[in-house]
Design a protein around this motif. Structure first.
Motif, PDB file in Angstrom:
ATOM      1  N   THR A  75       0.826  -1.163   0.057  1.00 21.97           N
ATOM      2  CA  THR A  75       0.169   0.132  -0.048  1.00 21.97           C
ATOM      3  C   THR A  75       0.712   1.312   0.023  1.00 21.97           C
ATOM      4  O   THR A  75       0.315   2.267  -0.553  1.00 21.97           O
ATOM      5  CB  THR A  75      -1.117  -0.111   0.998  1.00 21.97           C
ATOM      6  OG1 THR A  75      -1.894  -1.195   0.933  1.00 21.97           O
ATOM      7  CG2 THR A  75      -1.960   1.331   1.231  1.00 21.97           C
ATOM      8  N   ARG A 204     -14.216  -5.973   6.057  1.00 22.02           N
ATOM      9  CA  ARG A 204     -14.109  -4.900   5.433  1.00 22.02           C
ATOM     10  C   ARG A 204     -13.153  -3.834   6.394  1.00 22.02           C
ATOM     11  O   ARG A 204     -12.337  -3.238   5.627  1.00 22.02           O
ATOM     12  CB  ARG A 204     -15.280  -4.310   5.162  1.00 22.02           C
ATOM     13  CG  ARG A 204     -16.433  -5.083   4.188  1.00 22.02           C
ATOM     14  CD  ARG A 204     -17.414  -4.455   3.829  1.00 22.02           C
ATOM     15  NE  ARG A 204     -18.516  -5.118   2.829  1.00 22.02           N
ATOM     16  CZ  ARG A 204     -19.235  -6.019   3.233  1.00 22.02           C
ATOM     17  NH1 ARG A 204     -19.673  -6.045   4.424  1.00 22.02           N
ATOM     18  NH2 ARG A 204     -20.256  -6.651   2.417  1.00 22.02           N
ATOM     19  N   VAL A 208      -9.450  -2.319   5.087  1.00 19.94           N
ATOM     20  CA  VAL A 208      -9.326  -0.668   4.967  1.00 19.94           C
ATOM     21  C   VAL A 208      -8.005  -0.590   5.831  1.00 19.94           C
ATOM     22  O   VAL A 208      -7.195   0.019   5.301  1.00 19.94           O
ATOM     23  CB  VAL A 208     -10.541  -0.025   5.512  1.00 19.94           C
ATOM     24  CG1 VAL A 208     -10.341   1.496   5.682  1.00 19.94           C
ATOM     25  CG2 VAL A 208     -11.688  -0.173   4.530  1.00 19.94           C
ATOM     26  N   ARG A 209      -7.940  -1.022   7.049  1.00 19.25           N
ATOM     27  CA  ARG A 209      -6.721  -0.692   7.810  1.00 19.25           C
ATOM     28  C   ARG A 209      -5.619  -1.124   7.228  1.00 19.25           C
ATOM     29  O   ARG A 209      -4.396  -0.653   7.235  1.00 19.25           O
ATOM     30  CB  ARG A 209      -6.848  -1.640   9.122  1.00 19.25           C
ATOM     31  CG  ARG A 209      -7.706  -0.886  10.199  1.00 19.25           C
ATOM     32  CD  ARG A 209      -7.871  -1.684  11.514  1.00 19.25           C
ATOM     33  NE  ARG A 209      -6.679  -2.468  11.937  1.00 19.25           N
ATOM     34  CZ  ARG A 209      -5.719  -2.081  12.406  1.00 19.25           C
ATOM     35  NH1 ARG A 209      -5.379  -0.839  12.769  1.00 19.25           N
ATOM     36  NH2 ARG A 209      -4.704  -2.882  13.114  1.00 19.25           N
ATOM     37  N   GLY A 212      -6.275   0.412   3.179  1.00 15.36           N
ATOM     38  CA  GLY A 212      -6.670   1.573   2.855  1.00 15.36           C
ATOM     39  C   GLY A 212      -7.867   1.609   2.113  1.00 15.36           C
ATOM     40  O   GLY A 212      -8.480   0.507   1.511  1.00 15.36           O
ATOM     41  N   PRO A 213      -8.840   2.816   2.252  1.00 15.44           N
ATOM     42  CA  PRO A 213     -10.278   2.881   1.976  1.00 15.44           C
ATOM     43  C   PRO A 213     -10.413   2.445   0.320  1.00 15.44           C
ATOM     44  O   PRO A 213     -11.406   1.761   0.264  1.00 15.44           O
ATOM     45  CB  PRO A 213     -10.688   4.075   2.329  1.00 15.44           C
ATOM     46  CG  PRO A 213      -9.528   4.703   3.197  1.00 15.44           C
ATOM     47  CD  PRO A 213      -8.521   4.064   2.813  1.00 15.44           C
ATOM     48  N   LEU A 216     -11.871  -1.332  -1.192  1.00 19.34           N
ATOM     49  CA  LEU A 216     -13.415  -1.716  -1.359  1.00 19.34           C
ATOM     50  C   LEU A 216     -13.977  -1.286  -2.562  1.00 19.34           C
ATOM     51  O   LEU A 216     -14.897  -1.812  -3.068  1.00 19.34           O
ATOM     52  CB  LEU A 216     -14.165  -1.246   0.043  1.00 19.34           C
ATOM     53  CG  LEU A 216     -13.680  -1.646   1.255  1.00 19.34           C
ATOM     54  CD1 LEU A 216     -14.693  -1.110   2.477  1.00 19.34           C
ATOM     55  CD2 LEU A 216     -13.837  -3.179   1.525  1.00 19.34           C
ATOM     56  N   GLY A 244      -5.350   3.699   6.596  1.00 16.27           N
ATOM     57  CA  GLY A 244      -6.745   3.416   7.139  1.00 16.27           C
ATOM     58  C   GLY A 244      -6.845   3.595   8.588  1.00 16.27           C
ATOM     59  O   GLY A 244      -7.825   3.808   9.273  1.00 16.27           O
ATOM     60  N   GLY A 248      -9.494   2.769  11.828  1.00 18.22           N
ATOM     61  CA  GLY A 248     -10.379   2.590  10.702  1.00 18.22           C
ATOM     62  C   GLY A 248     -11.457   1.746  10.383  1.00 18.22           C
ATOM     63  O   GLY A 248     -11.218   0.542  10.641  1.00 18.22           O
ATOM     64  N   ALA A 250     -14.531   0.453   7.360  1.00 15.97           N
ATOM     65  CA  ALA A 250     -14.799   0.432   6.379  1.00 15.97           C
ATOM     66  C   ALA A 250     -16.182   0.980   5.776  1.00 15.97           C
ATOM     67  O   ALA A 250     -17.067   0.967   6.657  1.00 15.97           O
ATOM     68  CB  ALA A 250     -14.673  -0.890   5.299  1.00 15.97           C
TER      69      ALA A 250
END
Length: 344
Positions: A75, A204, A208-209, A212-213, A216, A244, A248, A250
């Protein structure tokens, strides 16, 4: 009367002892059978990465931590070499376990020390944060991707045993190839199965963590950088959080239109220039798709994942000993999605 009754009572007591012992044996056998069933028929839950004569076996806990380390690296657009260095370091420092003890005030996957500016104890015990700050420090090492692994790791860790990292390089390289998606369908796990249901929202949230967002919504994603330059992504800093955020969550993507509410679907766009034609991995699909699919398998025990499907292949907790099987769909990389199903 008591003297005449004593001899008869001894055989009765003996029979009771034998019956109790037999019952205990039956319970032990039943427990063993249950364990084999719950772990997909293989007894102790394990994960295996690689193929042929070059494989590495690890626990589901270790696999989940390795998947997090890899996801944070890609990421940040760190190259696969950086992921290999990070995994070898964690193998040496903690055996890929998020431990709350160590030499002096060392903690976590990388045995980072709060007193040496690595973060608070709470931050260091978060695998997403600890991996992120490891990559921050690694990116500051000039030419790290061209250095011997043990030299690059030592520049970050300042260990009293600087040569210890080298012995983990073969296993770390296997893990990095699978978890960055370059080596398709090369990681499988046989987790413990039980009655506790899974939670798609938790899946989810963990996606995200780690990624990152954007993960999804089917955004292309970072993917491991494969160029000759050392990758340098966004840093967390000692007081920050990794992609995230530590807390974080989702944005939910509900399964509308009569879809399965226990399924998480991740659209995977075609990638160019990652591995093979159009970024495809050796067994079909894109590198990004296999990265997400094998992350889900590595997290199967922690997140109660029962099935993962991608690019015409499927992994199932019930048939874990068969690894990734053909599902007959012949998935196309440009339209594929990773499908993650959790326990009901």
């Amino acid at each position: 009367m008591s003297e005449s009754a004593a001899p008869a009572s001894r055989p009765r007591r003996g029979r009771r002892v034998r019956v109790a012992a037999s019952f205990a044996v039956l319970l032990a056998v039943a427990g063993y059978v249950a364990m084999r069933y719950e772990s997909g028929g293989g007894g102790t839950p394990t994960c295996v990465v690689g193929s042929g004569s070059h494989t590495y076996t690890l626990s589901p806990e270790q696999a989940a931590n390795a998947a997090t380390i890899s996801a944070v690296g890609t990421t940040r657009k760190m190259p696969e070499r950086a992921v290999t260095i990070a995994l070898a370091t964690a193998l040496q420092e903690s055996a890929l376990r998020n431990i709350d003890y160590g030499d002096r005030d060392s903690l976590g996957l990388f045995q980072q020390r709060p007193s040496q500016g690595w973060g608070t104890p709470e931050q260091i015990m978060d695998p997403v944060y600890s991996a992120g700050i490891f990559y921050d420090r690694l990116a500051e090492v000039p030419g790290y991707s061209r250095l011997p692994l043990t030299v690059a790791a030592q520049r970050v860790q300042r260990s009293g045993f600087p040569q210890a990292y080298a012995k983990h390089e073969p296993d770390a390289a296997l893990l990095a190839a699978a978890l960055t998606g370059r080596s398709a369908a090369s990681l499988t796990c046989a987790p413990i199965r039980g009655a506790k249901p899974g939670d798609p929202e938790r899946v989810r949230g963990e996606l995200v963590r780690a990624f990152g967002p954007a993960v999804l919504g089917g955004a292309p994603g970072a993917g491991a950088a494969d160029g000759p330059e050392d990758g340098k992504g966004g840093g967390t800093g000692p007081g920050g959080t990794a992609p995230g955020g530590a807390g974080g969550t989702a944005s939910a993507r509900p399964e509308g239109g009569g879809g399965d509410p226990r399924t998480v679907r991740l659209p995977v766009p075609a990638q160019v220039g990652s591995s093979g034609p159009e970024g495809g991995a050796a067994d079909g699909g894109s590198r990004r798709g296999w990265e997400l699919a094998q992350w889900a398998v590595a997290q199967a025990q922690a997140l109660r994942v029962t099935e993962v499907a991608y690019a015409g292949r499927v992994w199932s907790a019930r048939e874990a000993d068969e690894g990734w099987r053909e599902d007959g769909s012949g998935g196309r990389p440009e339209t594929a999605e990773v499908v993650i199903r959790v326990a009901e």
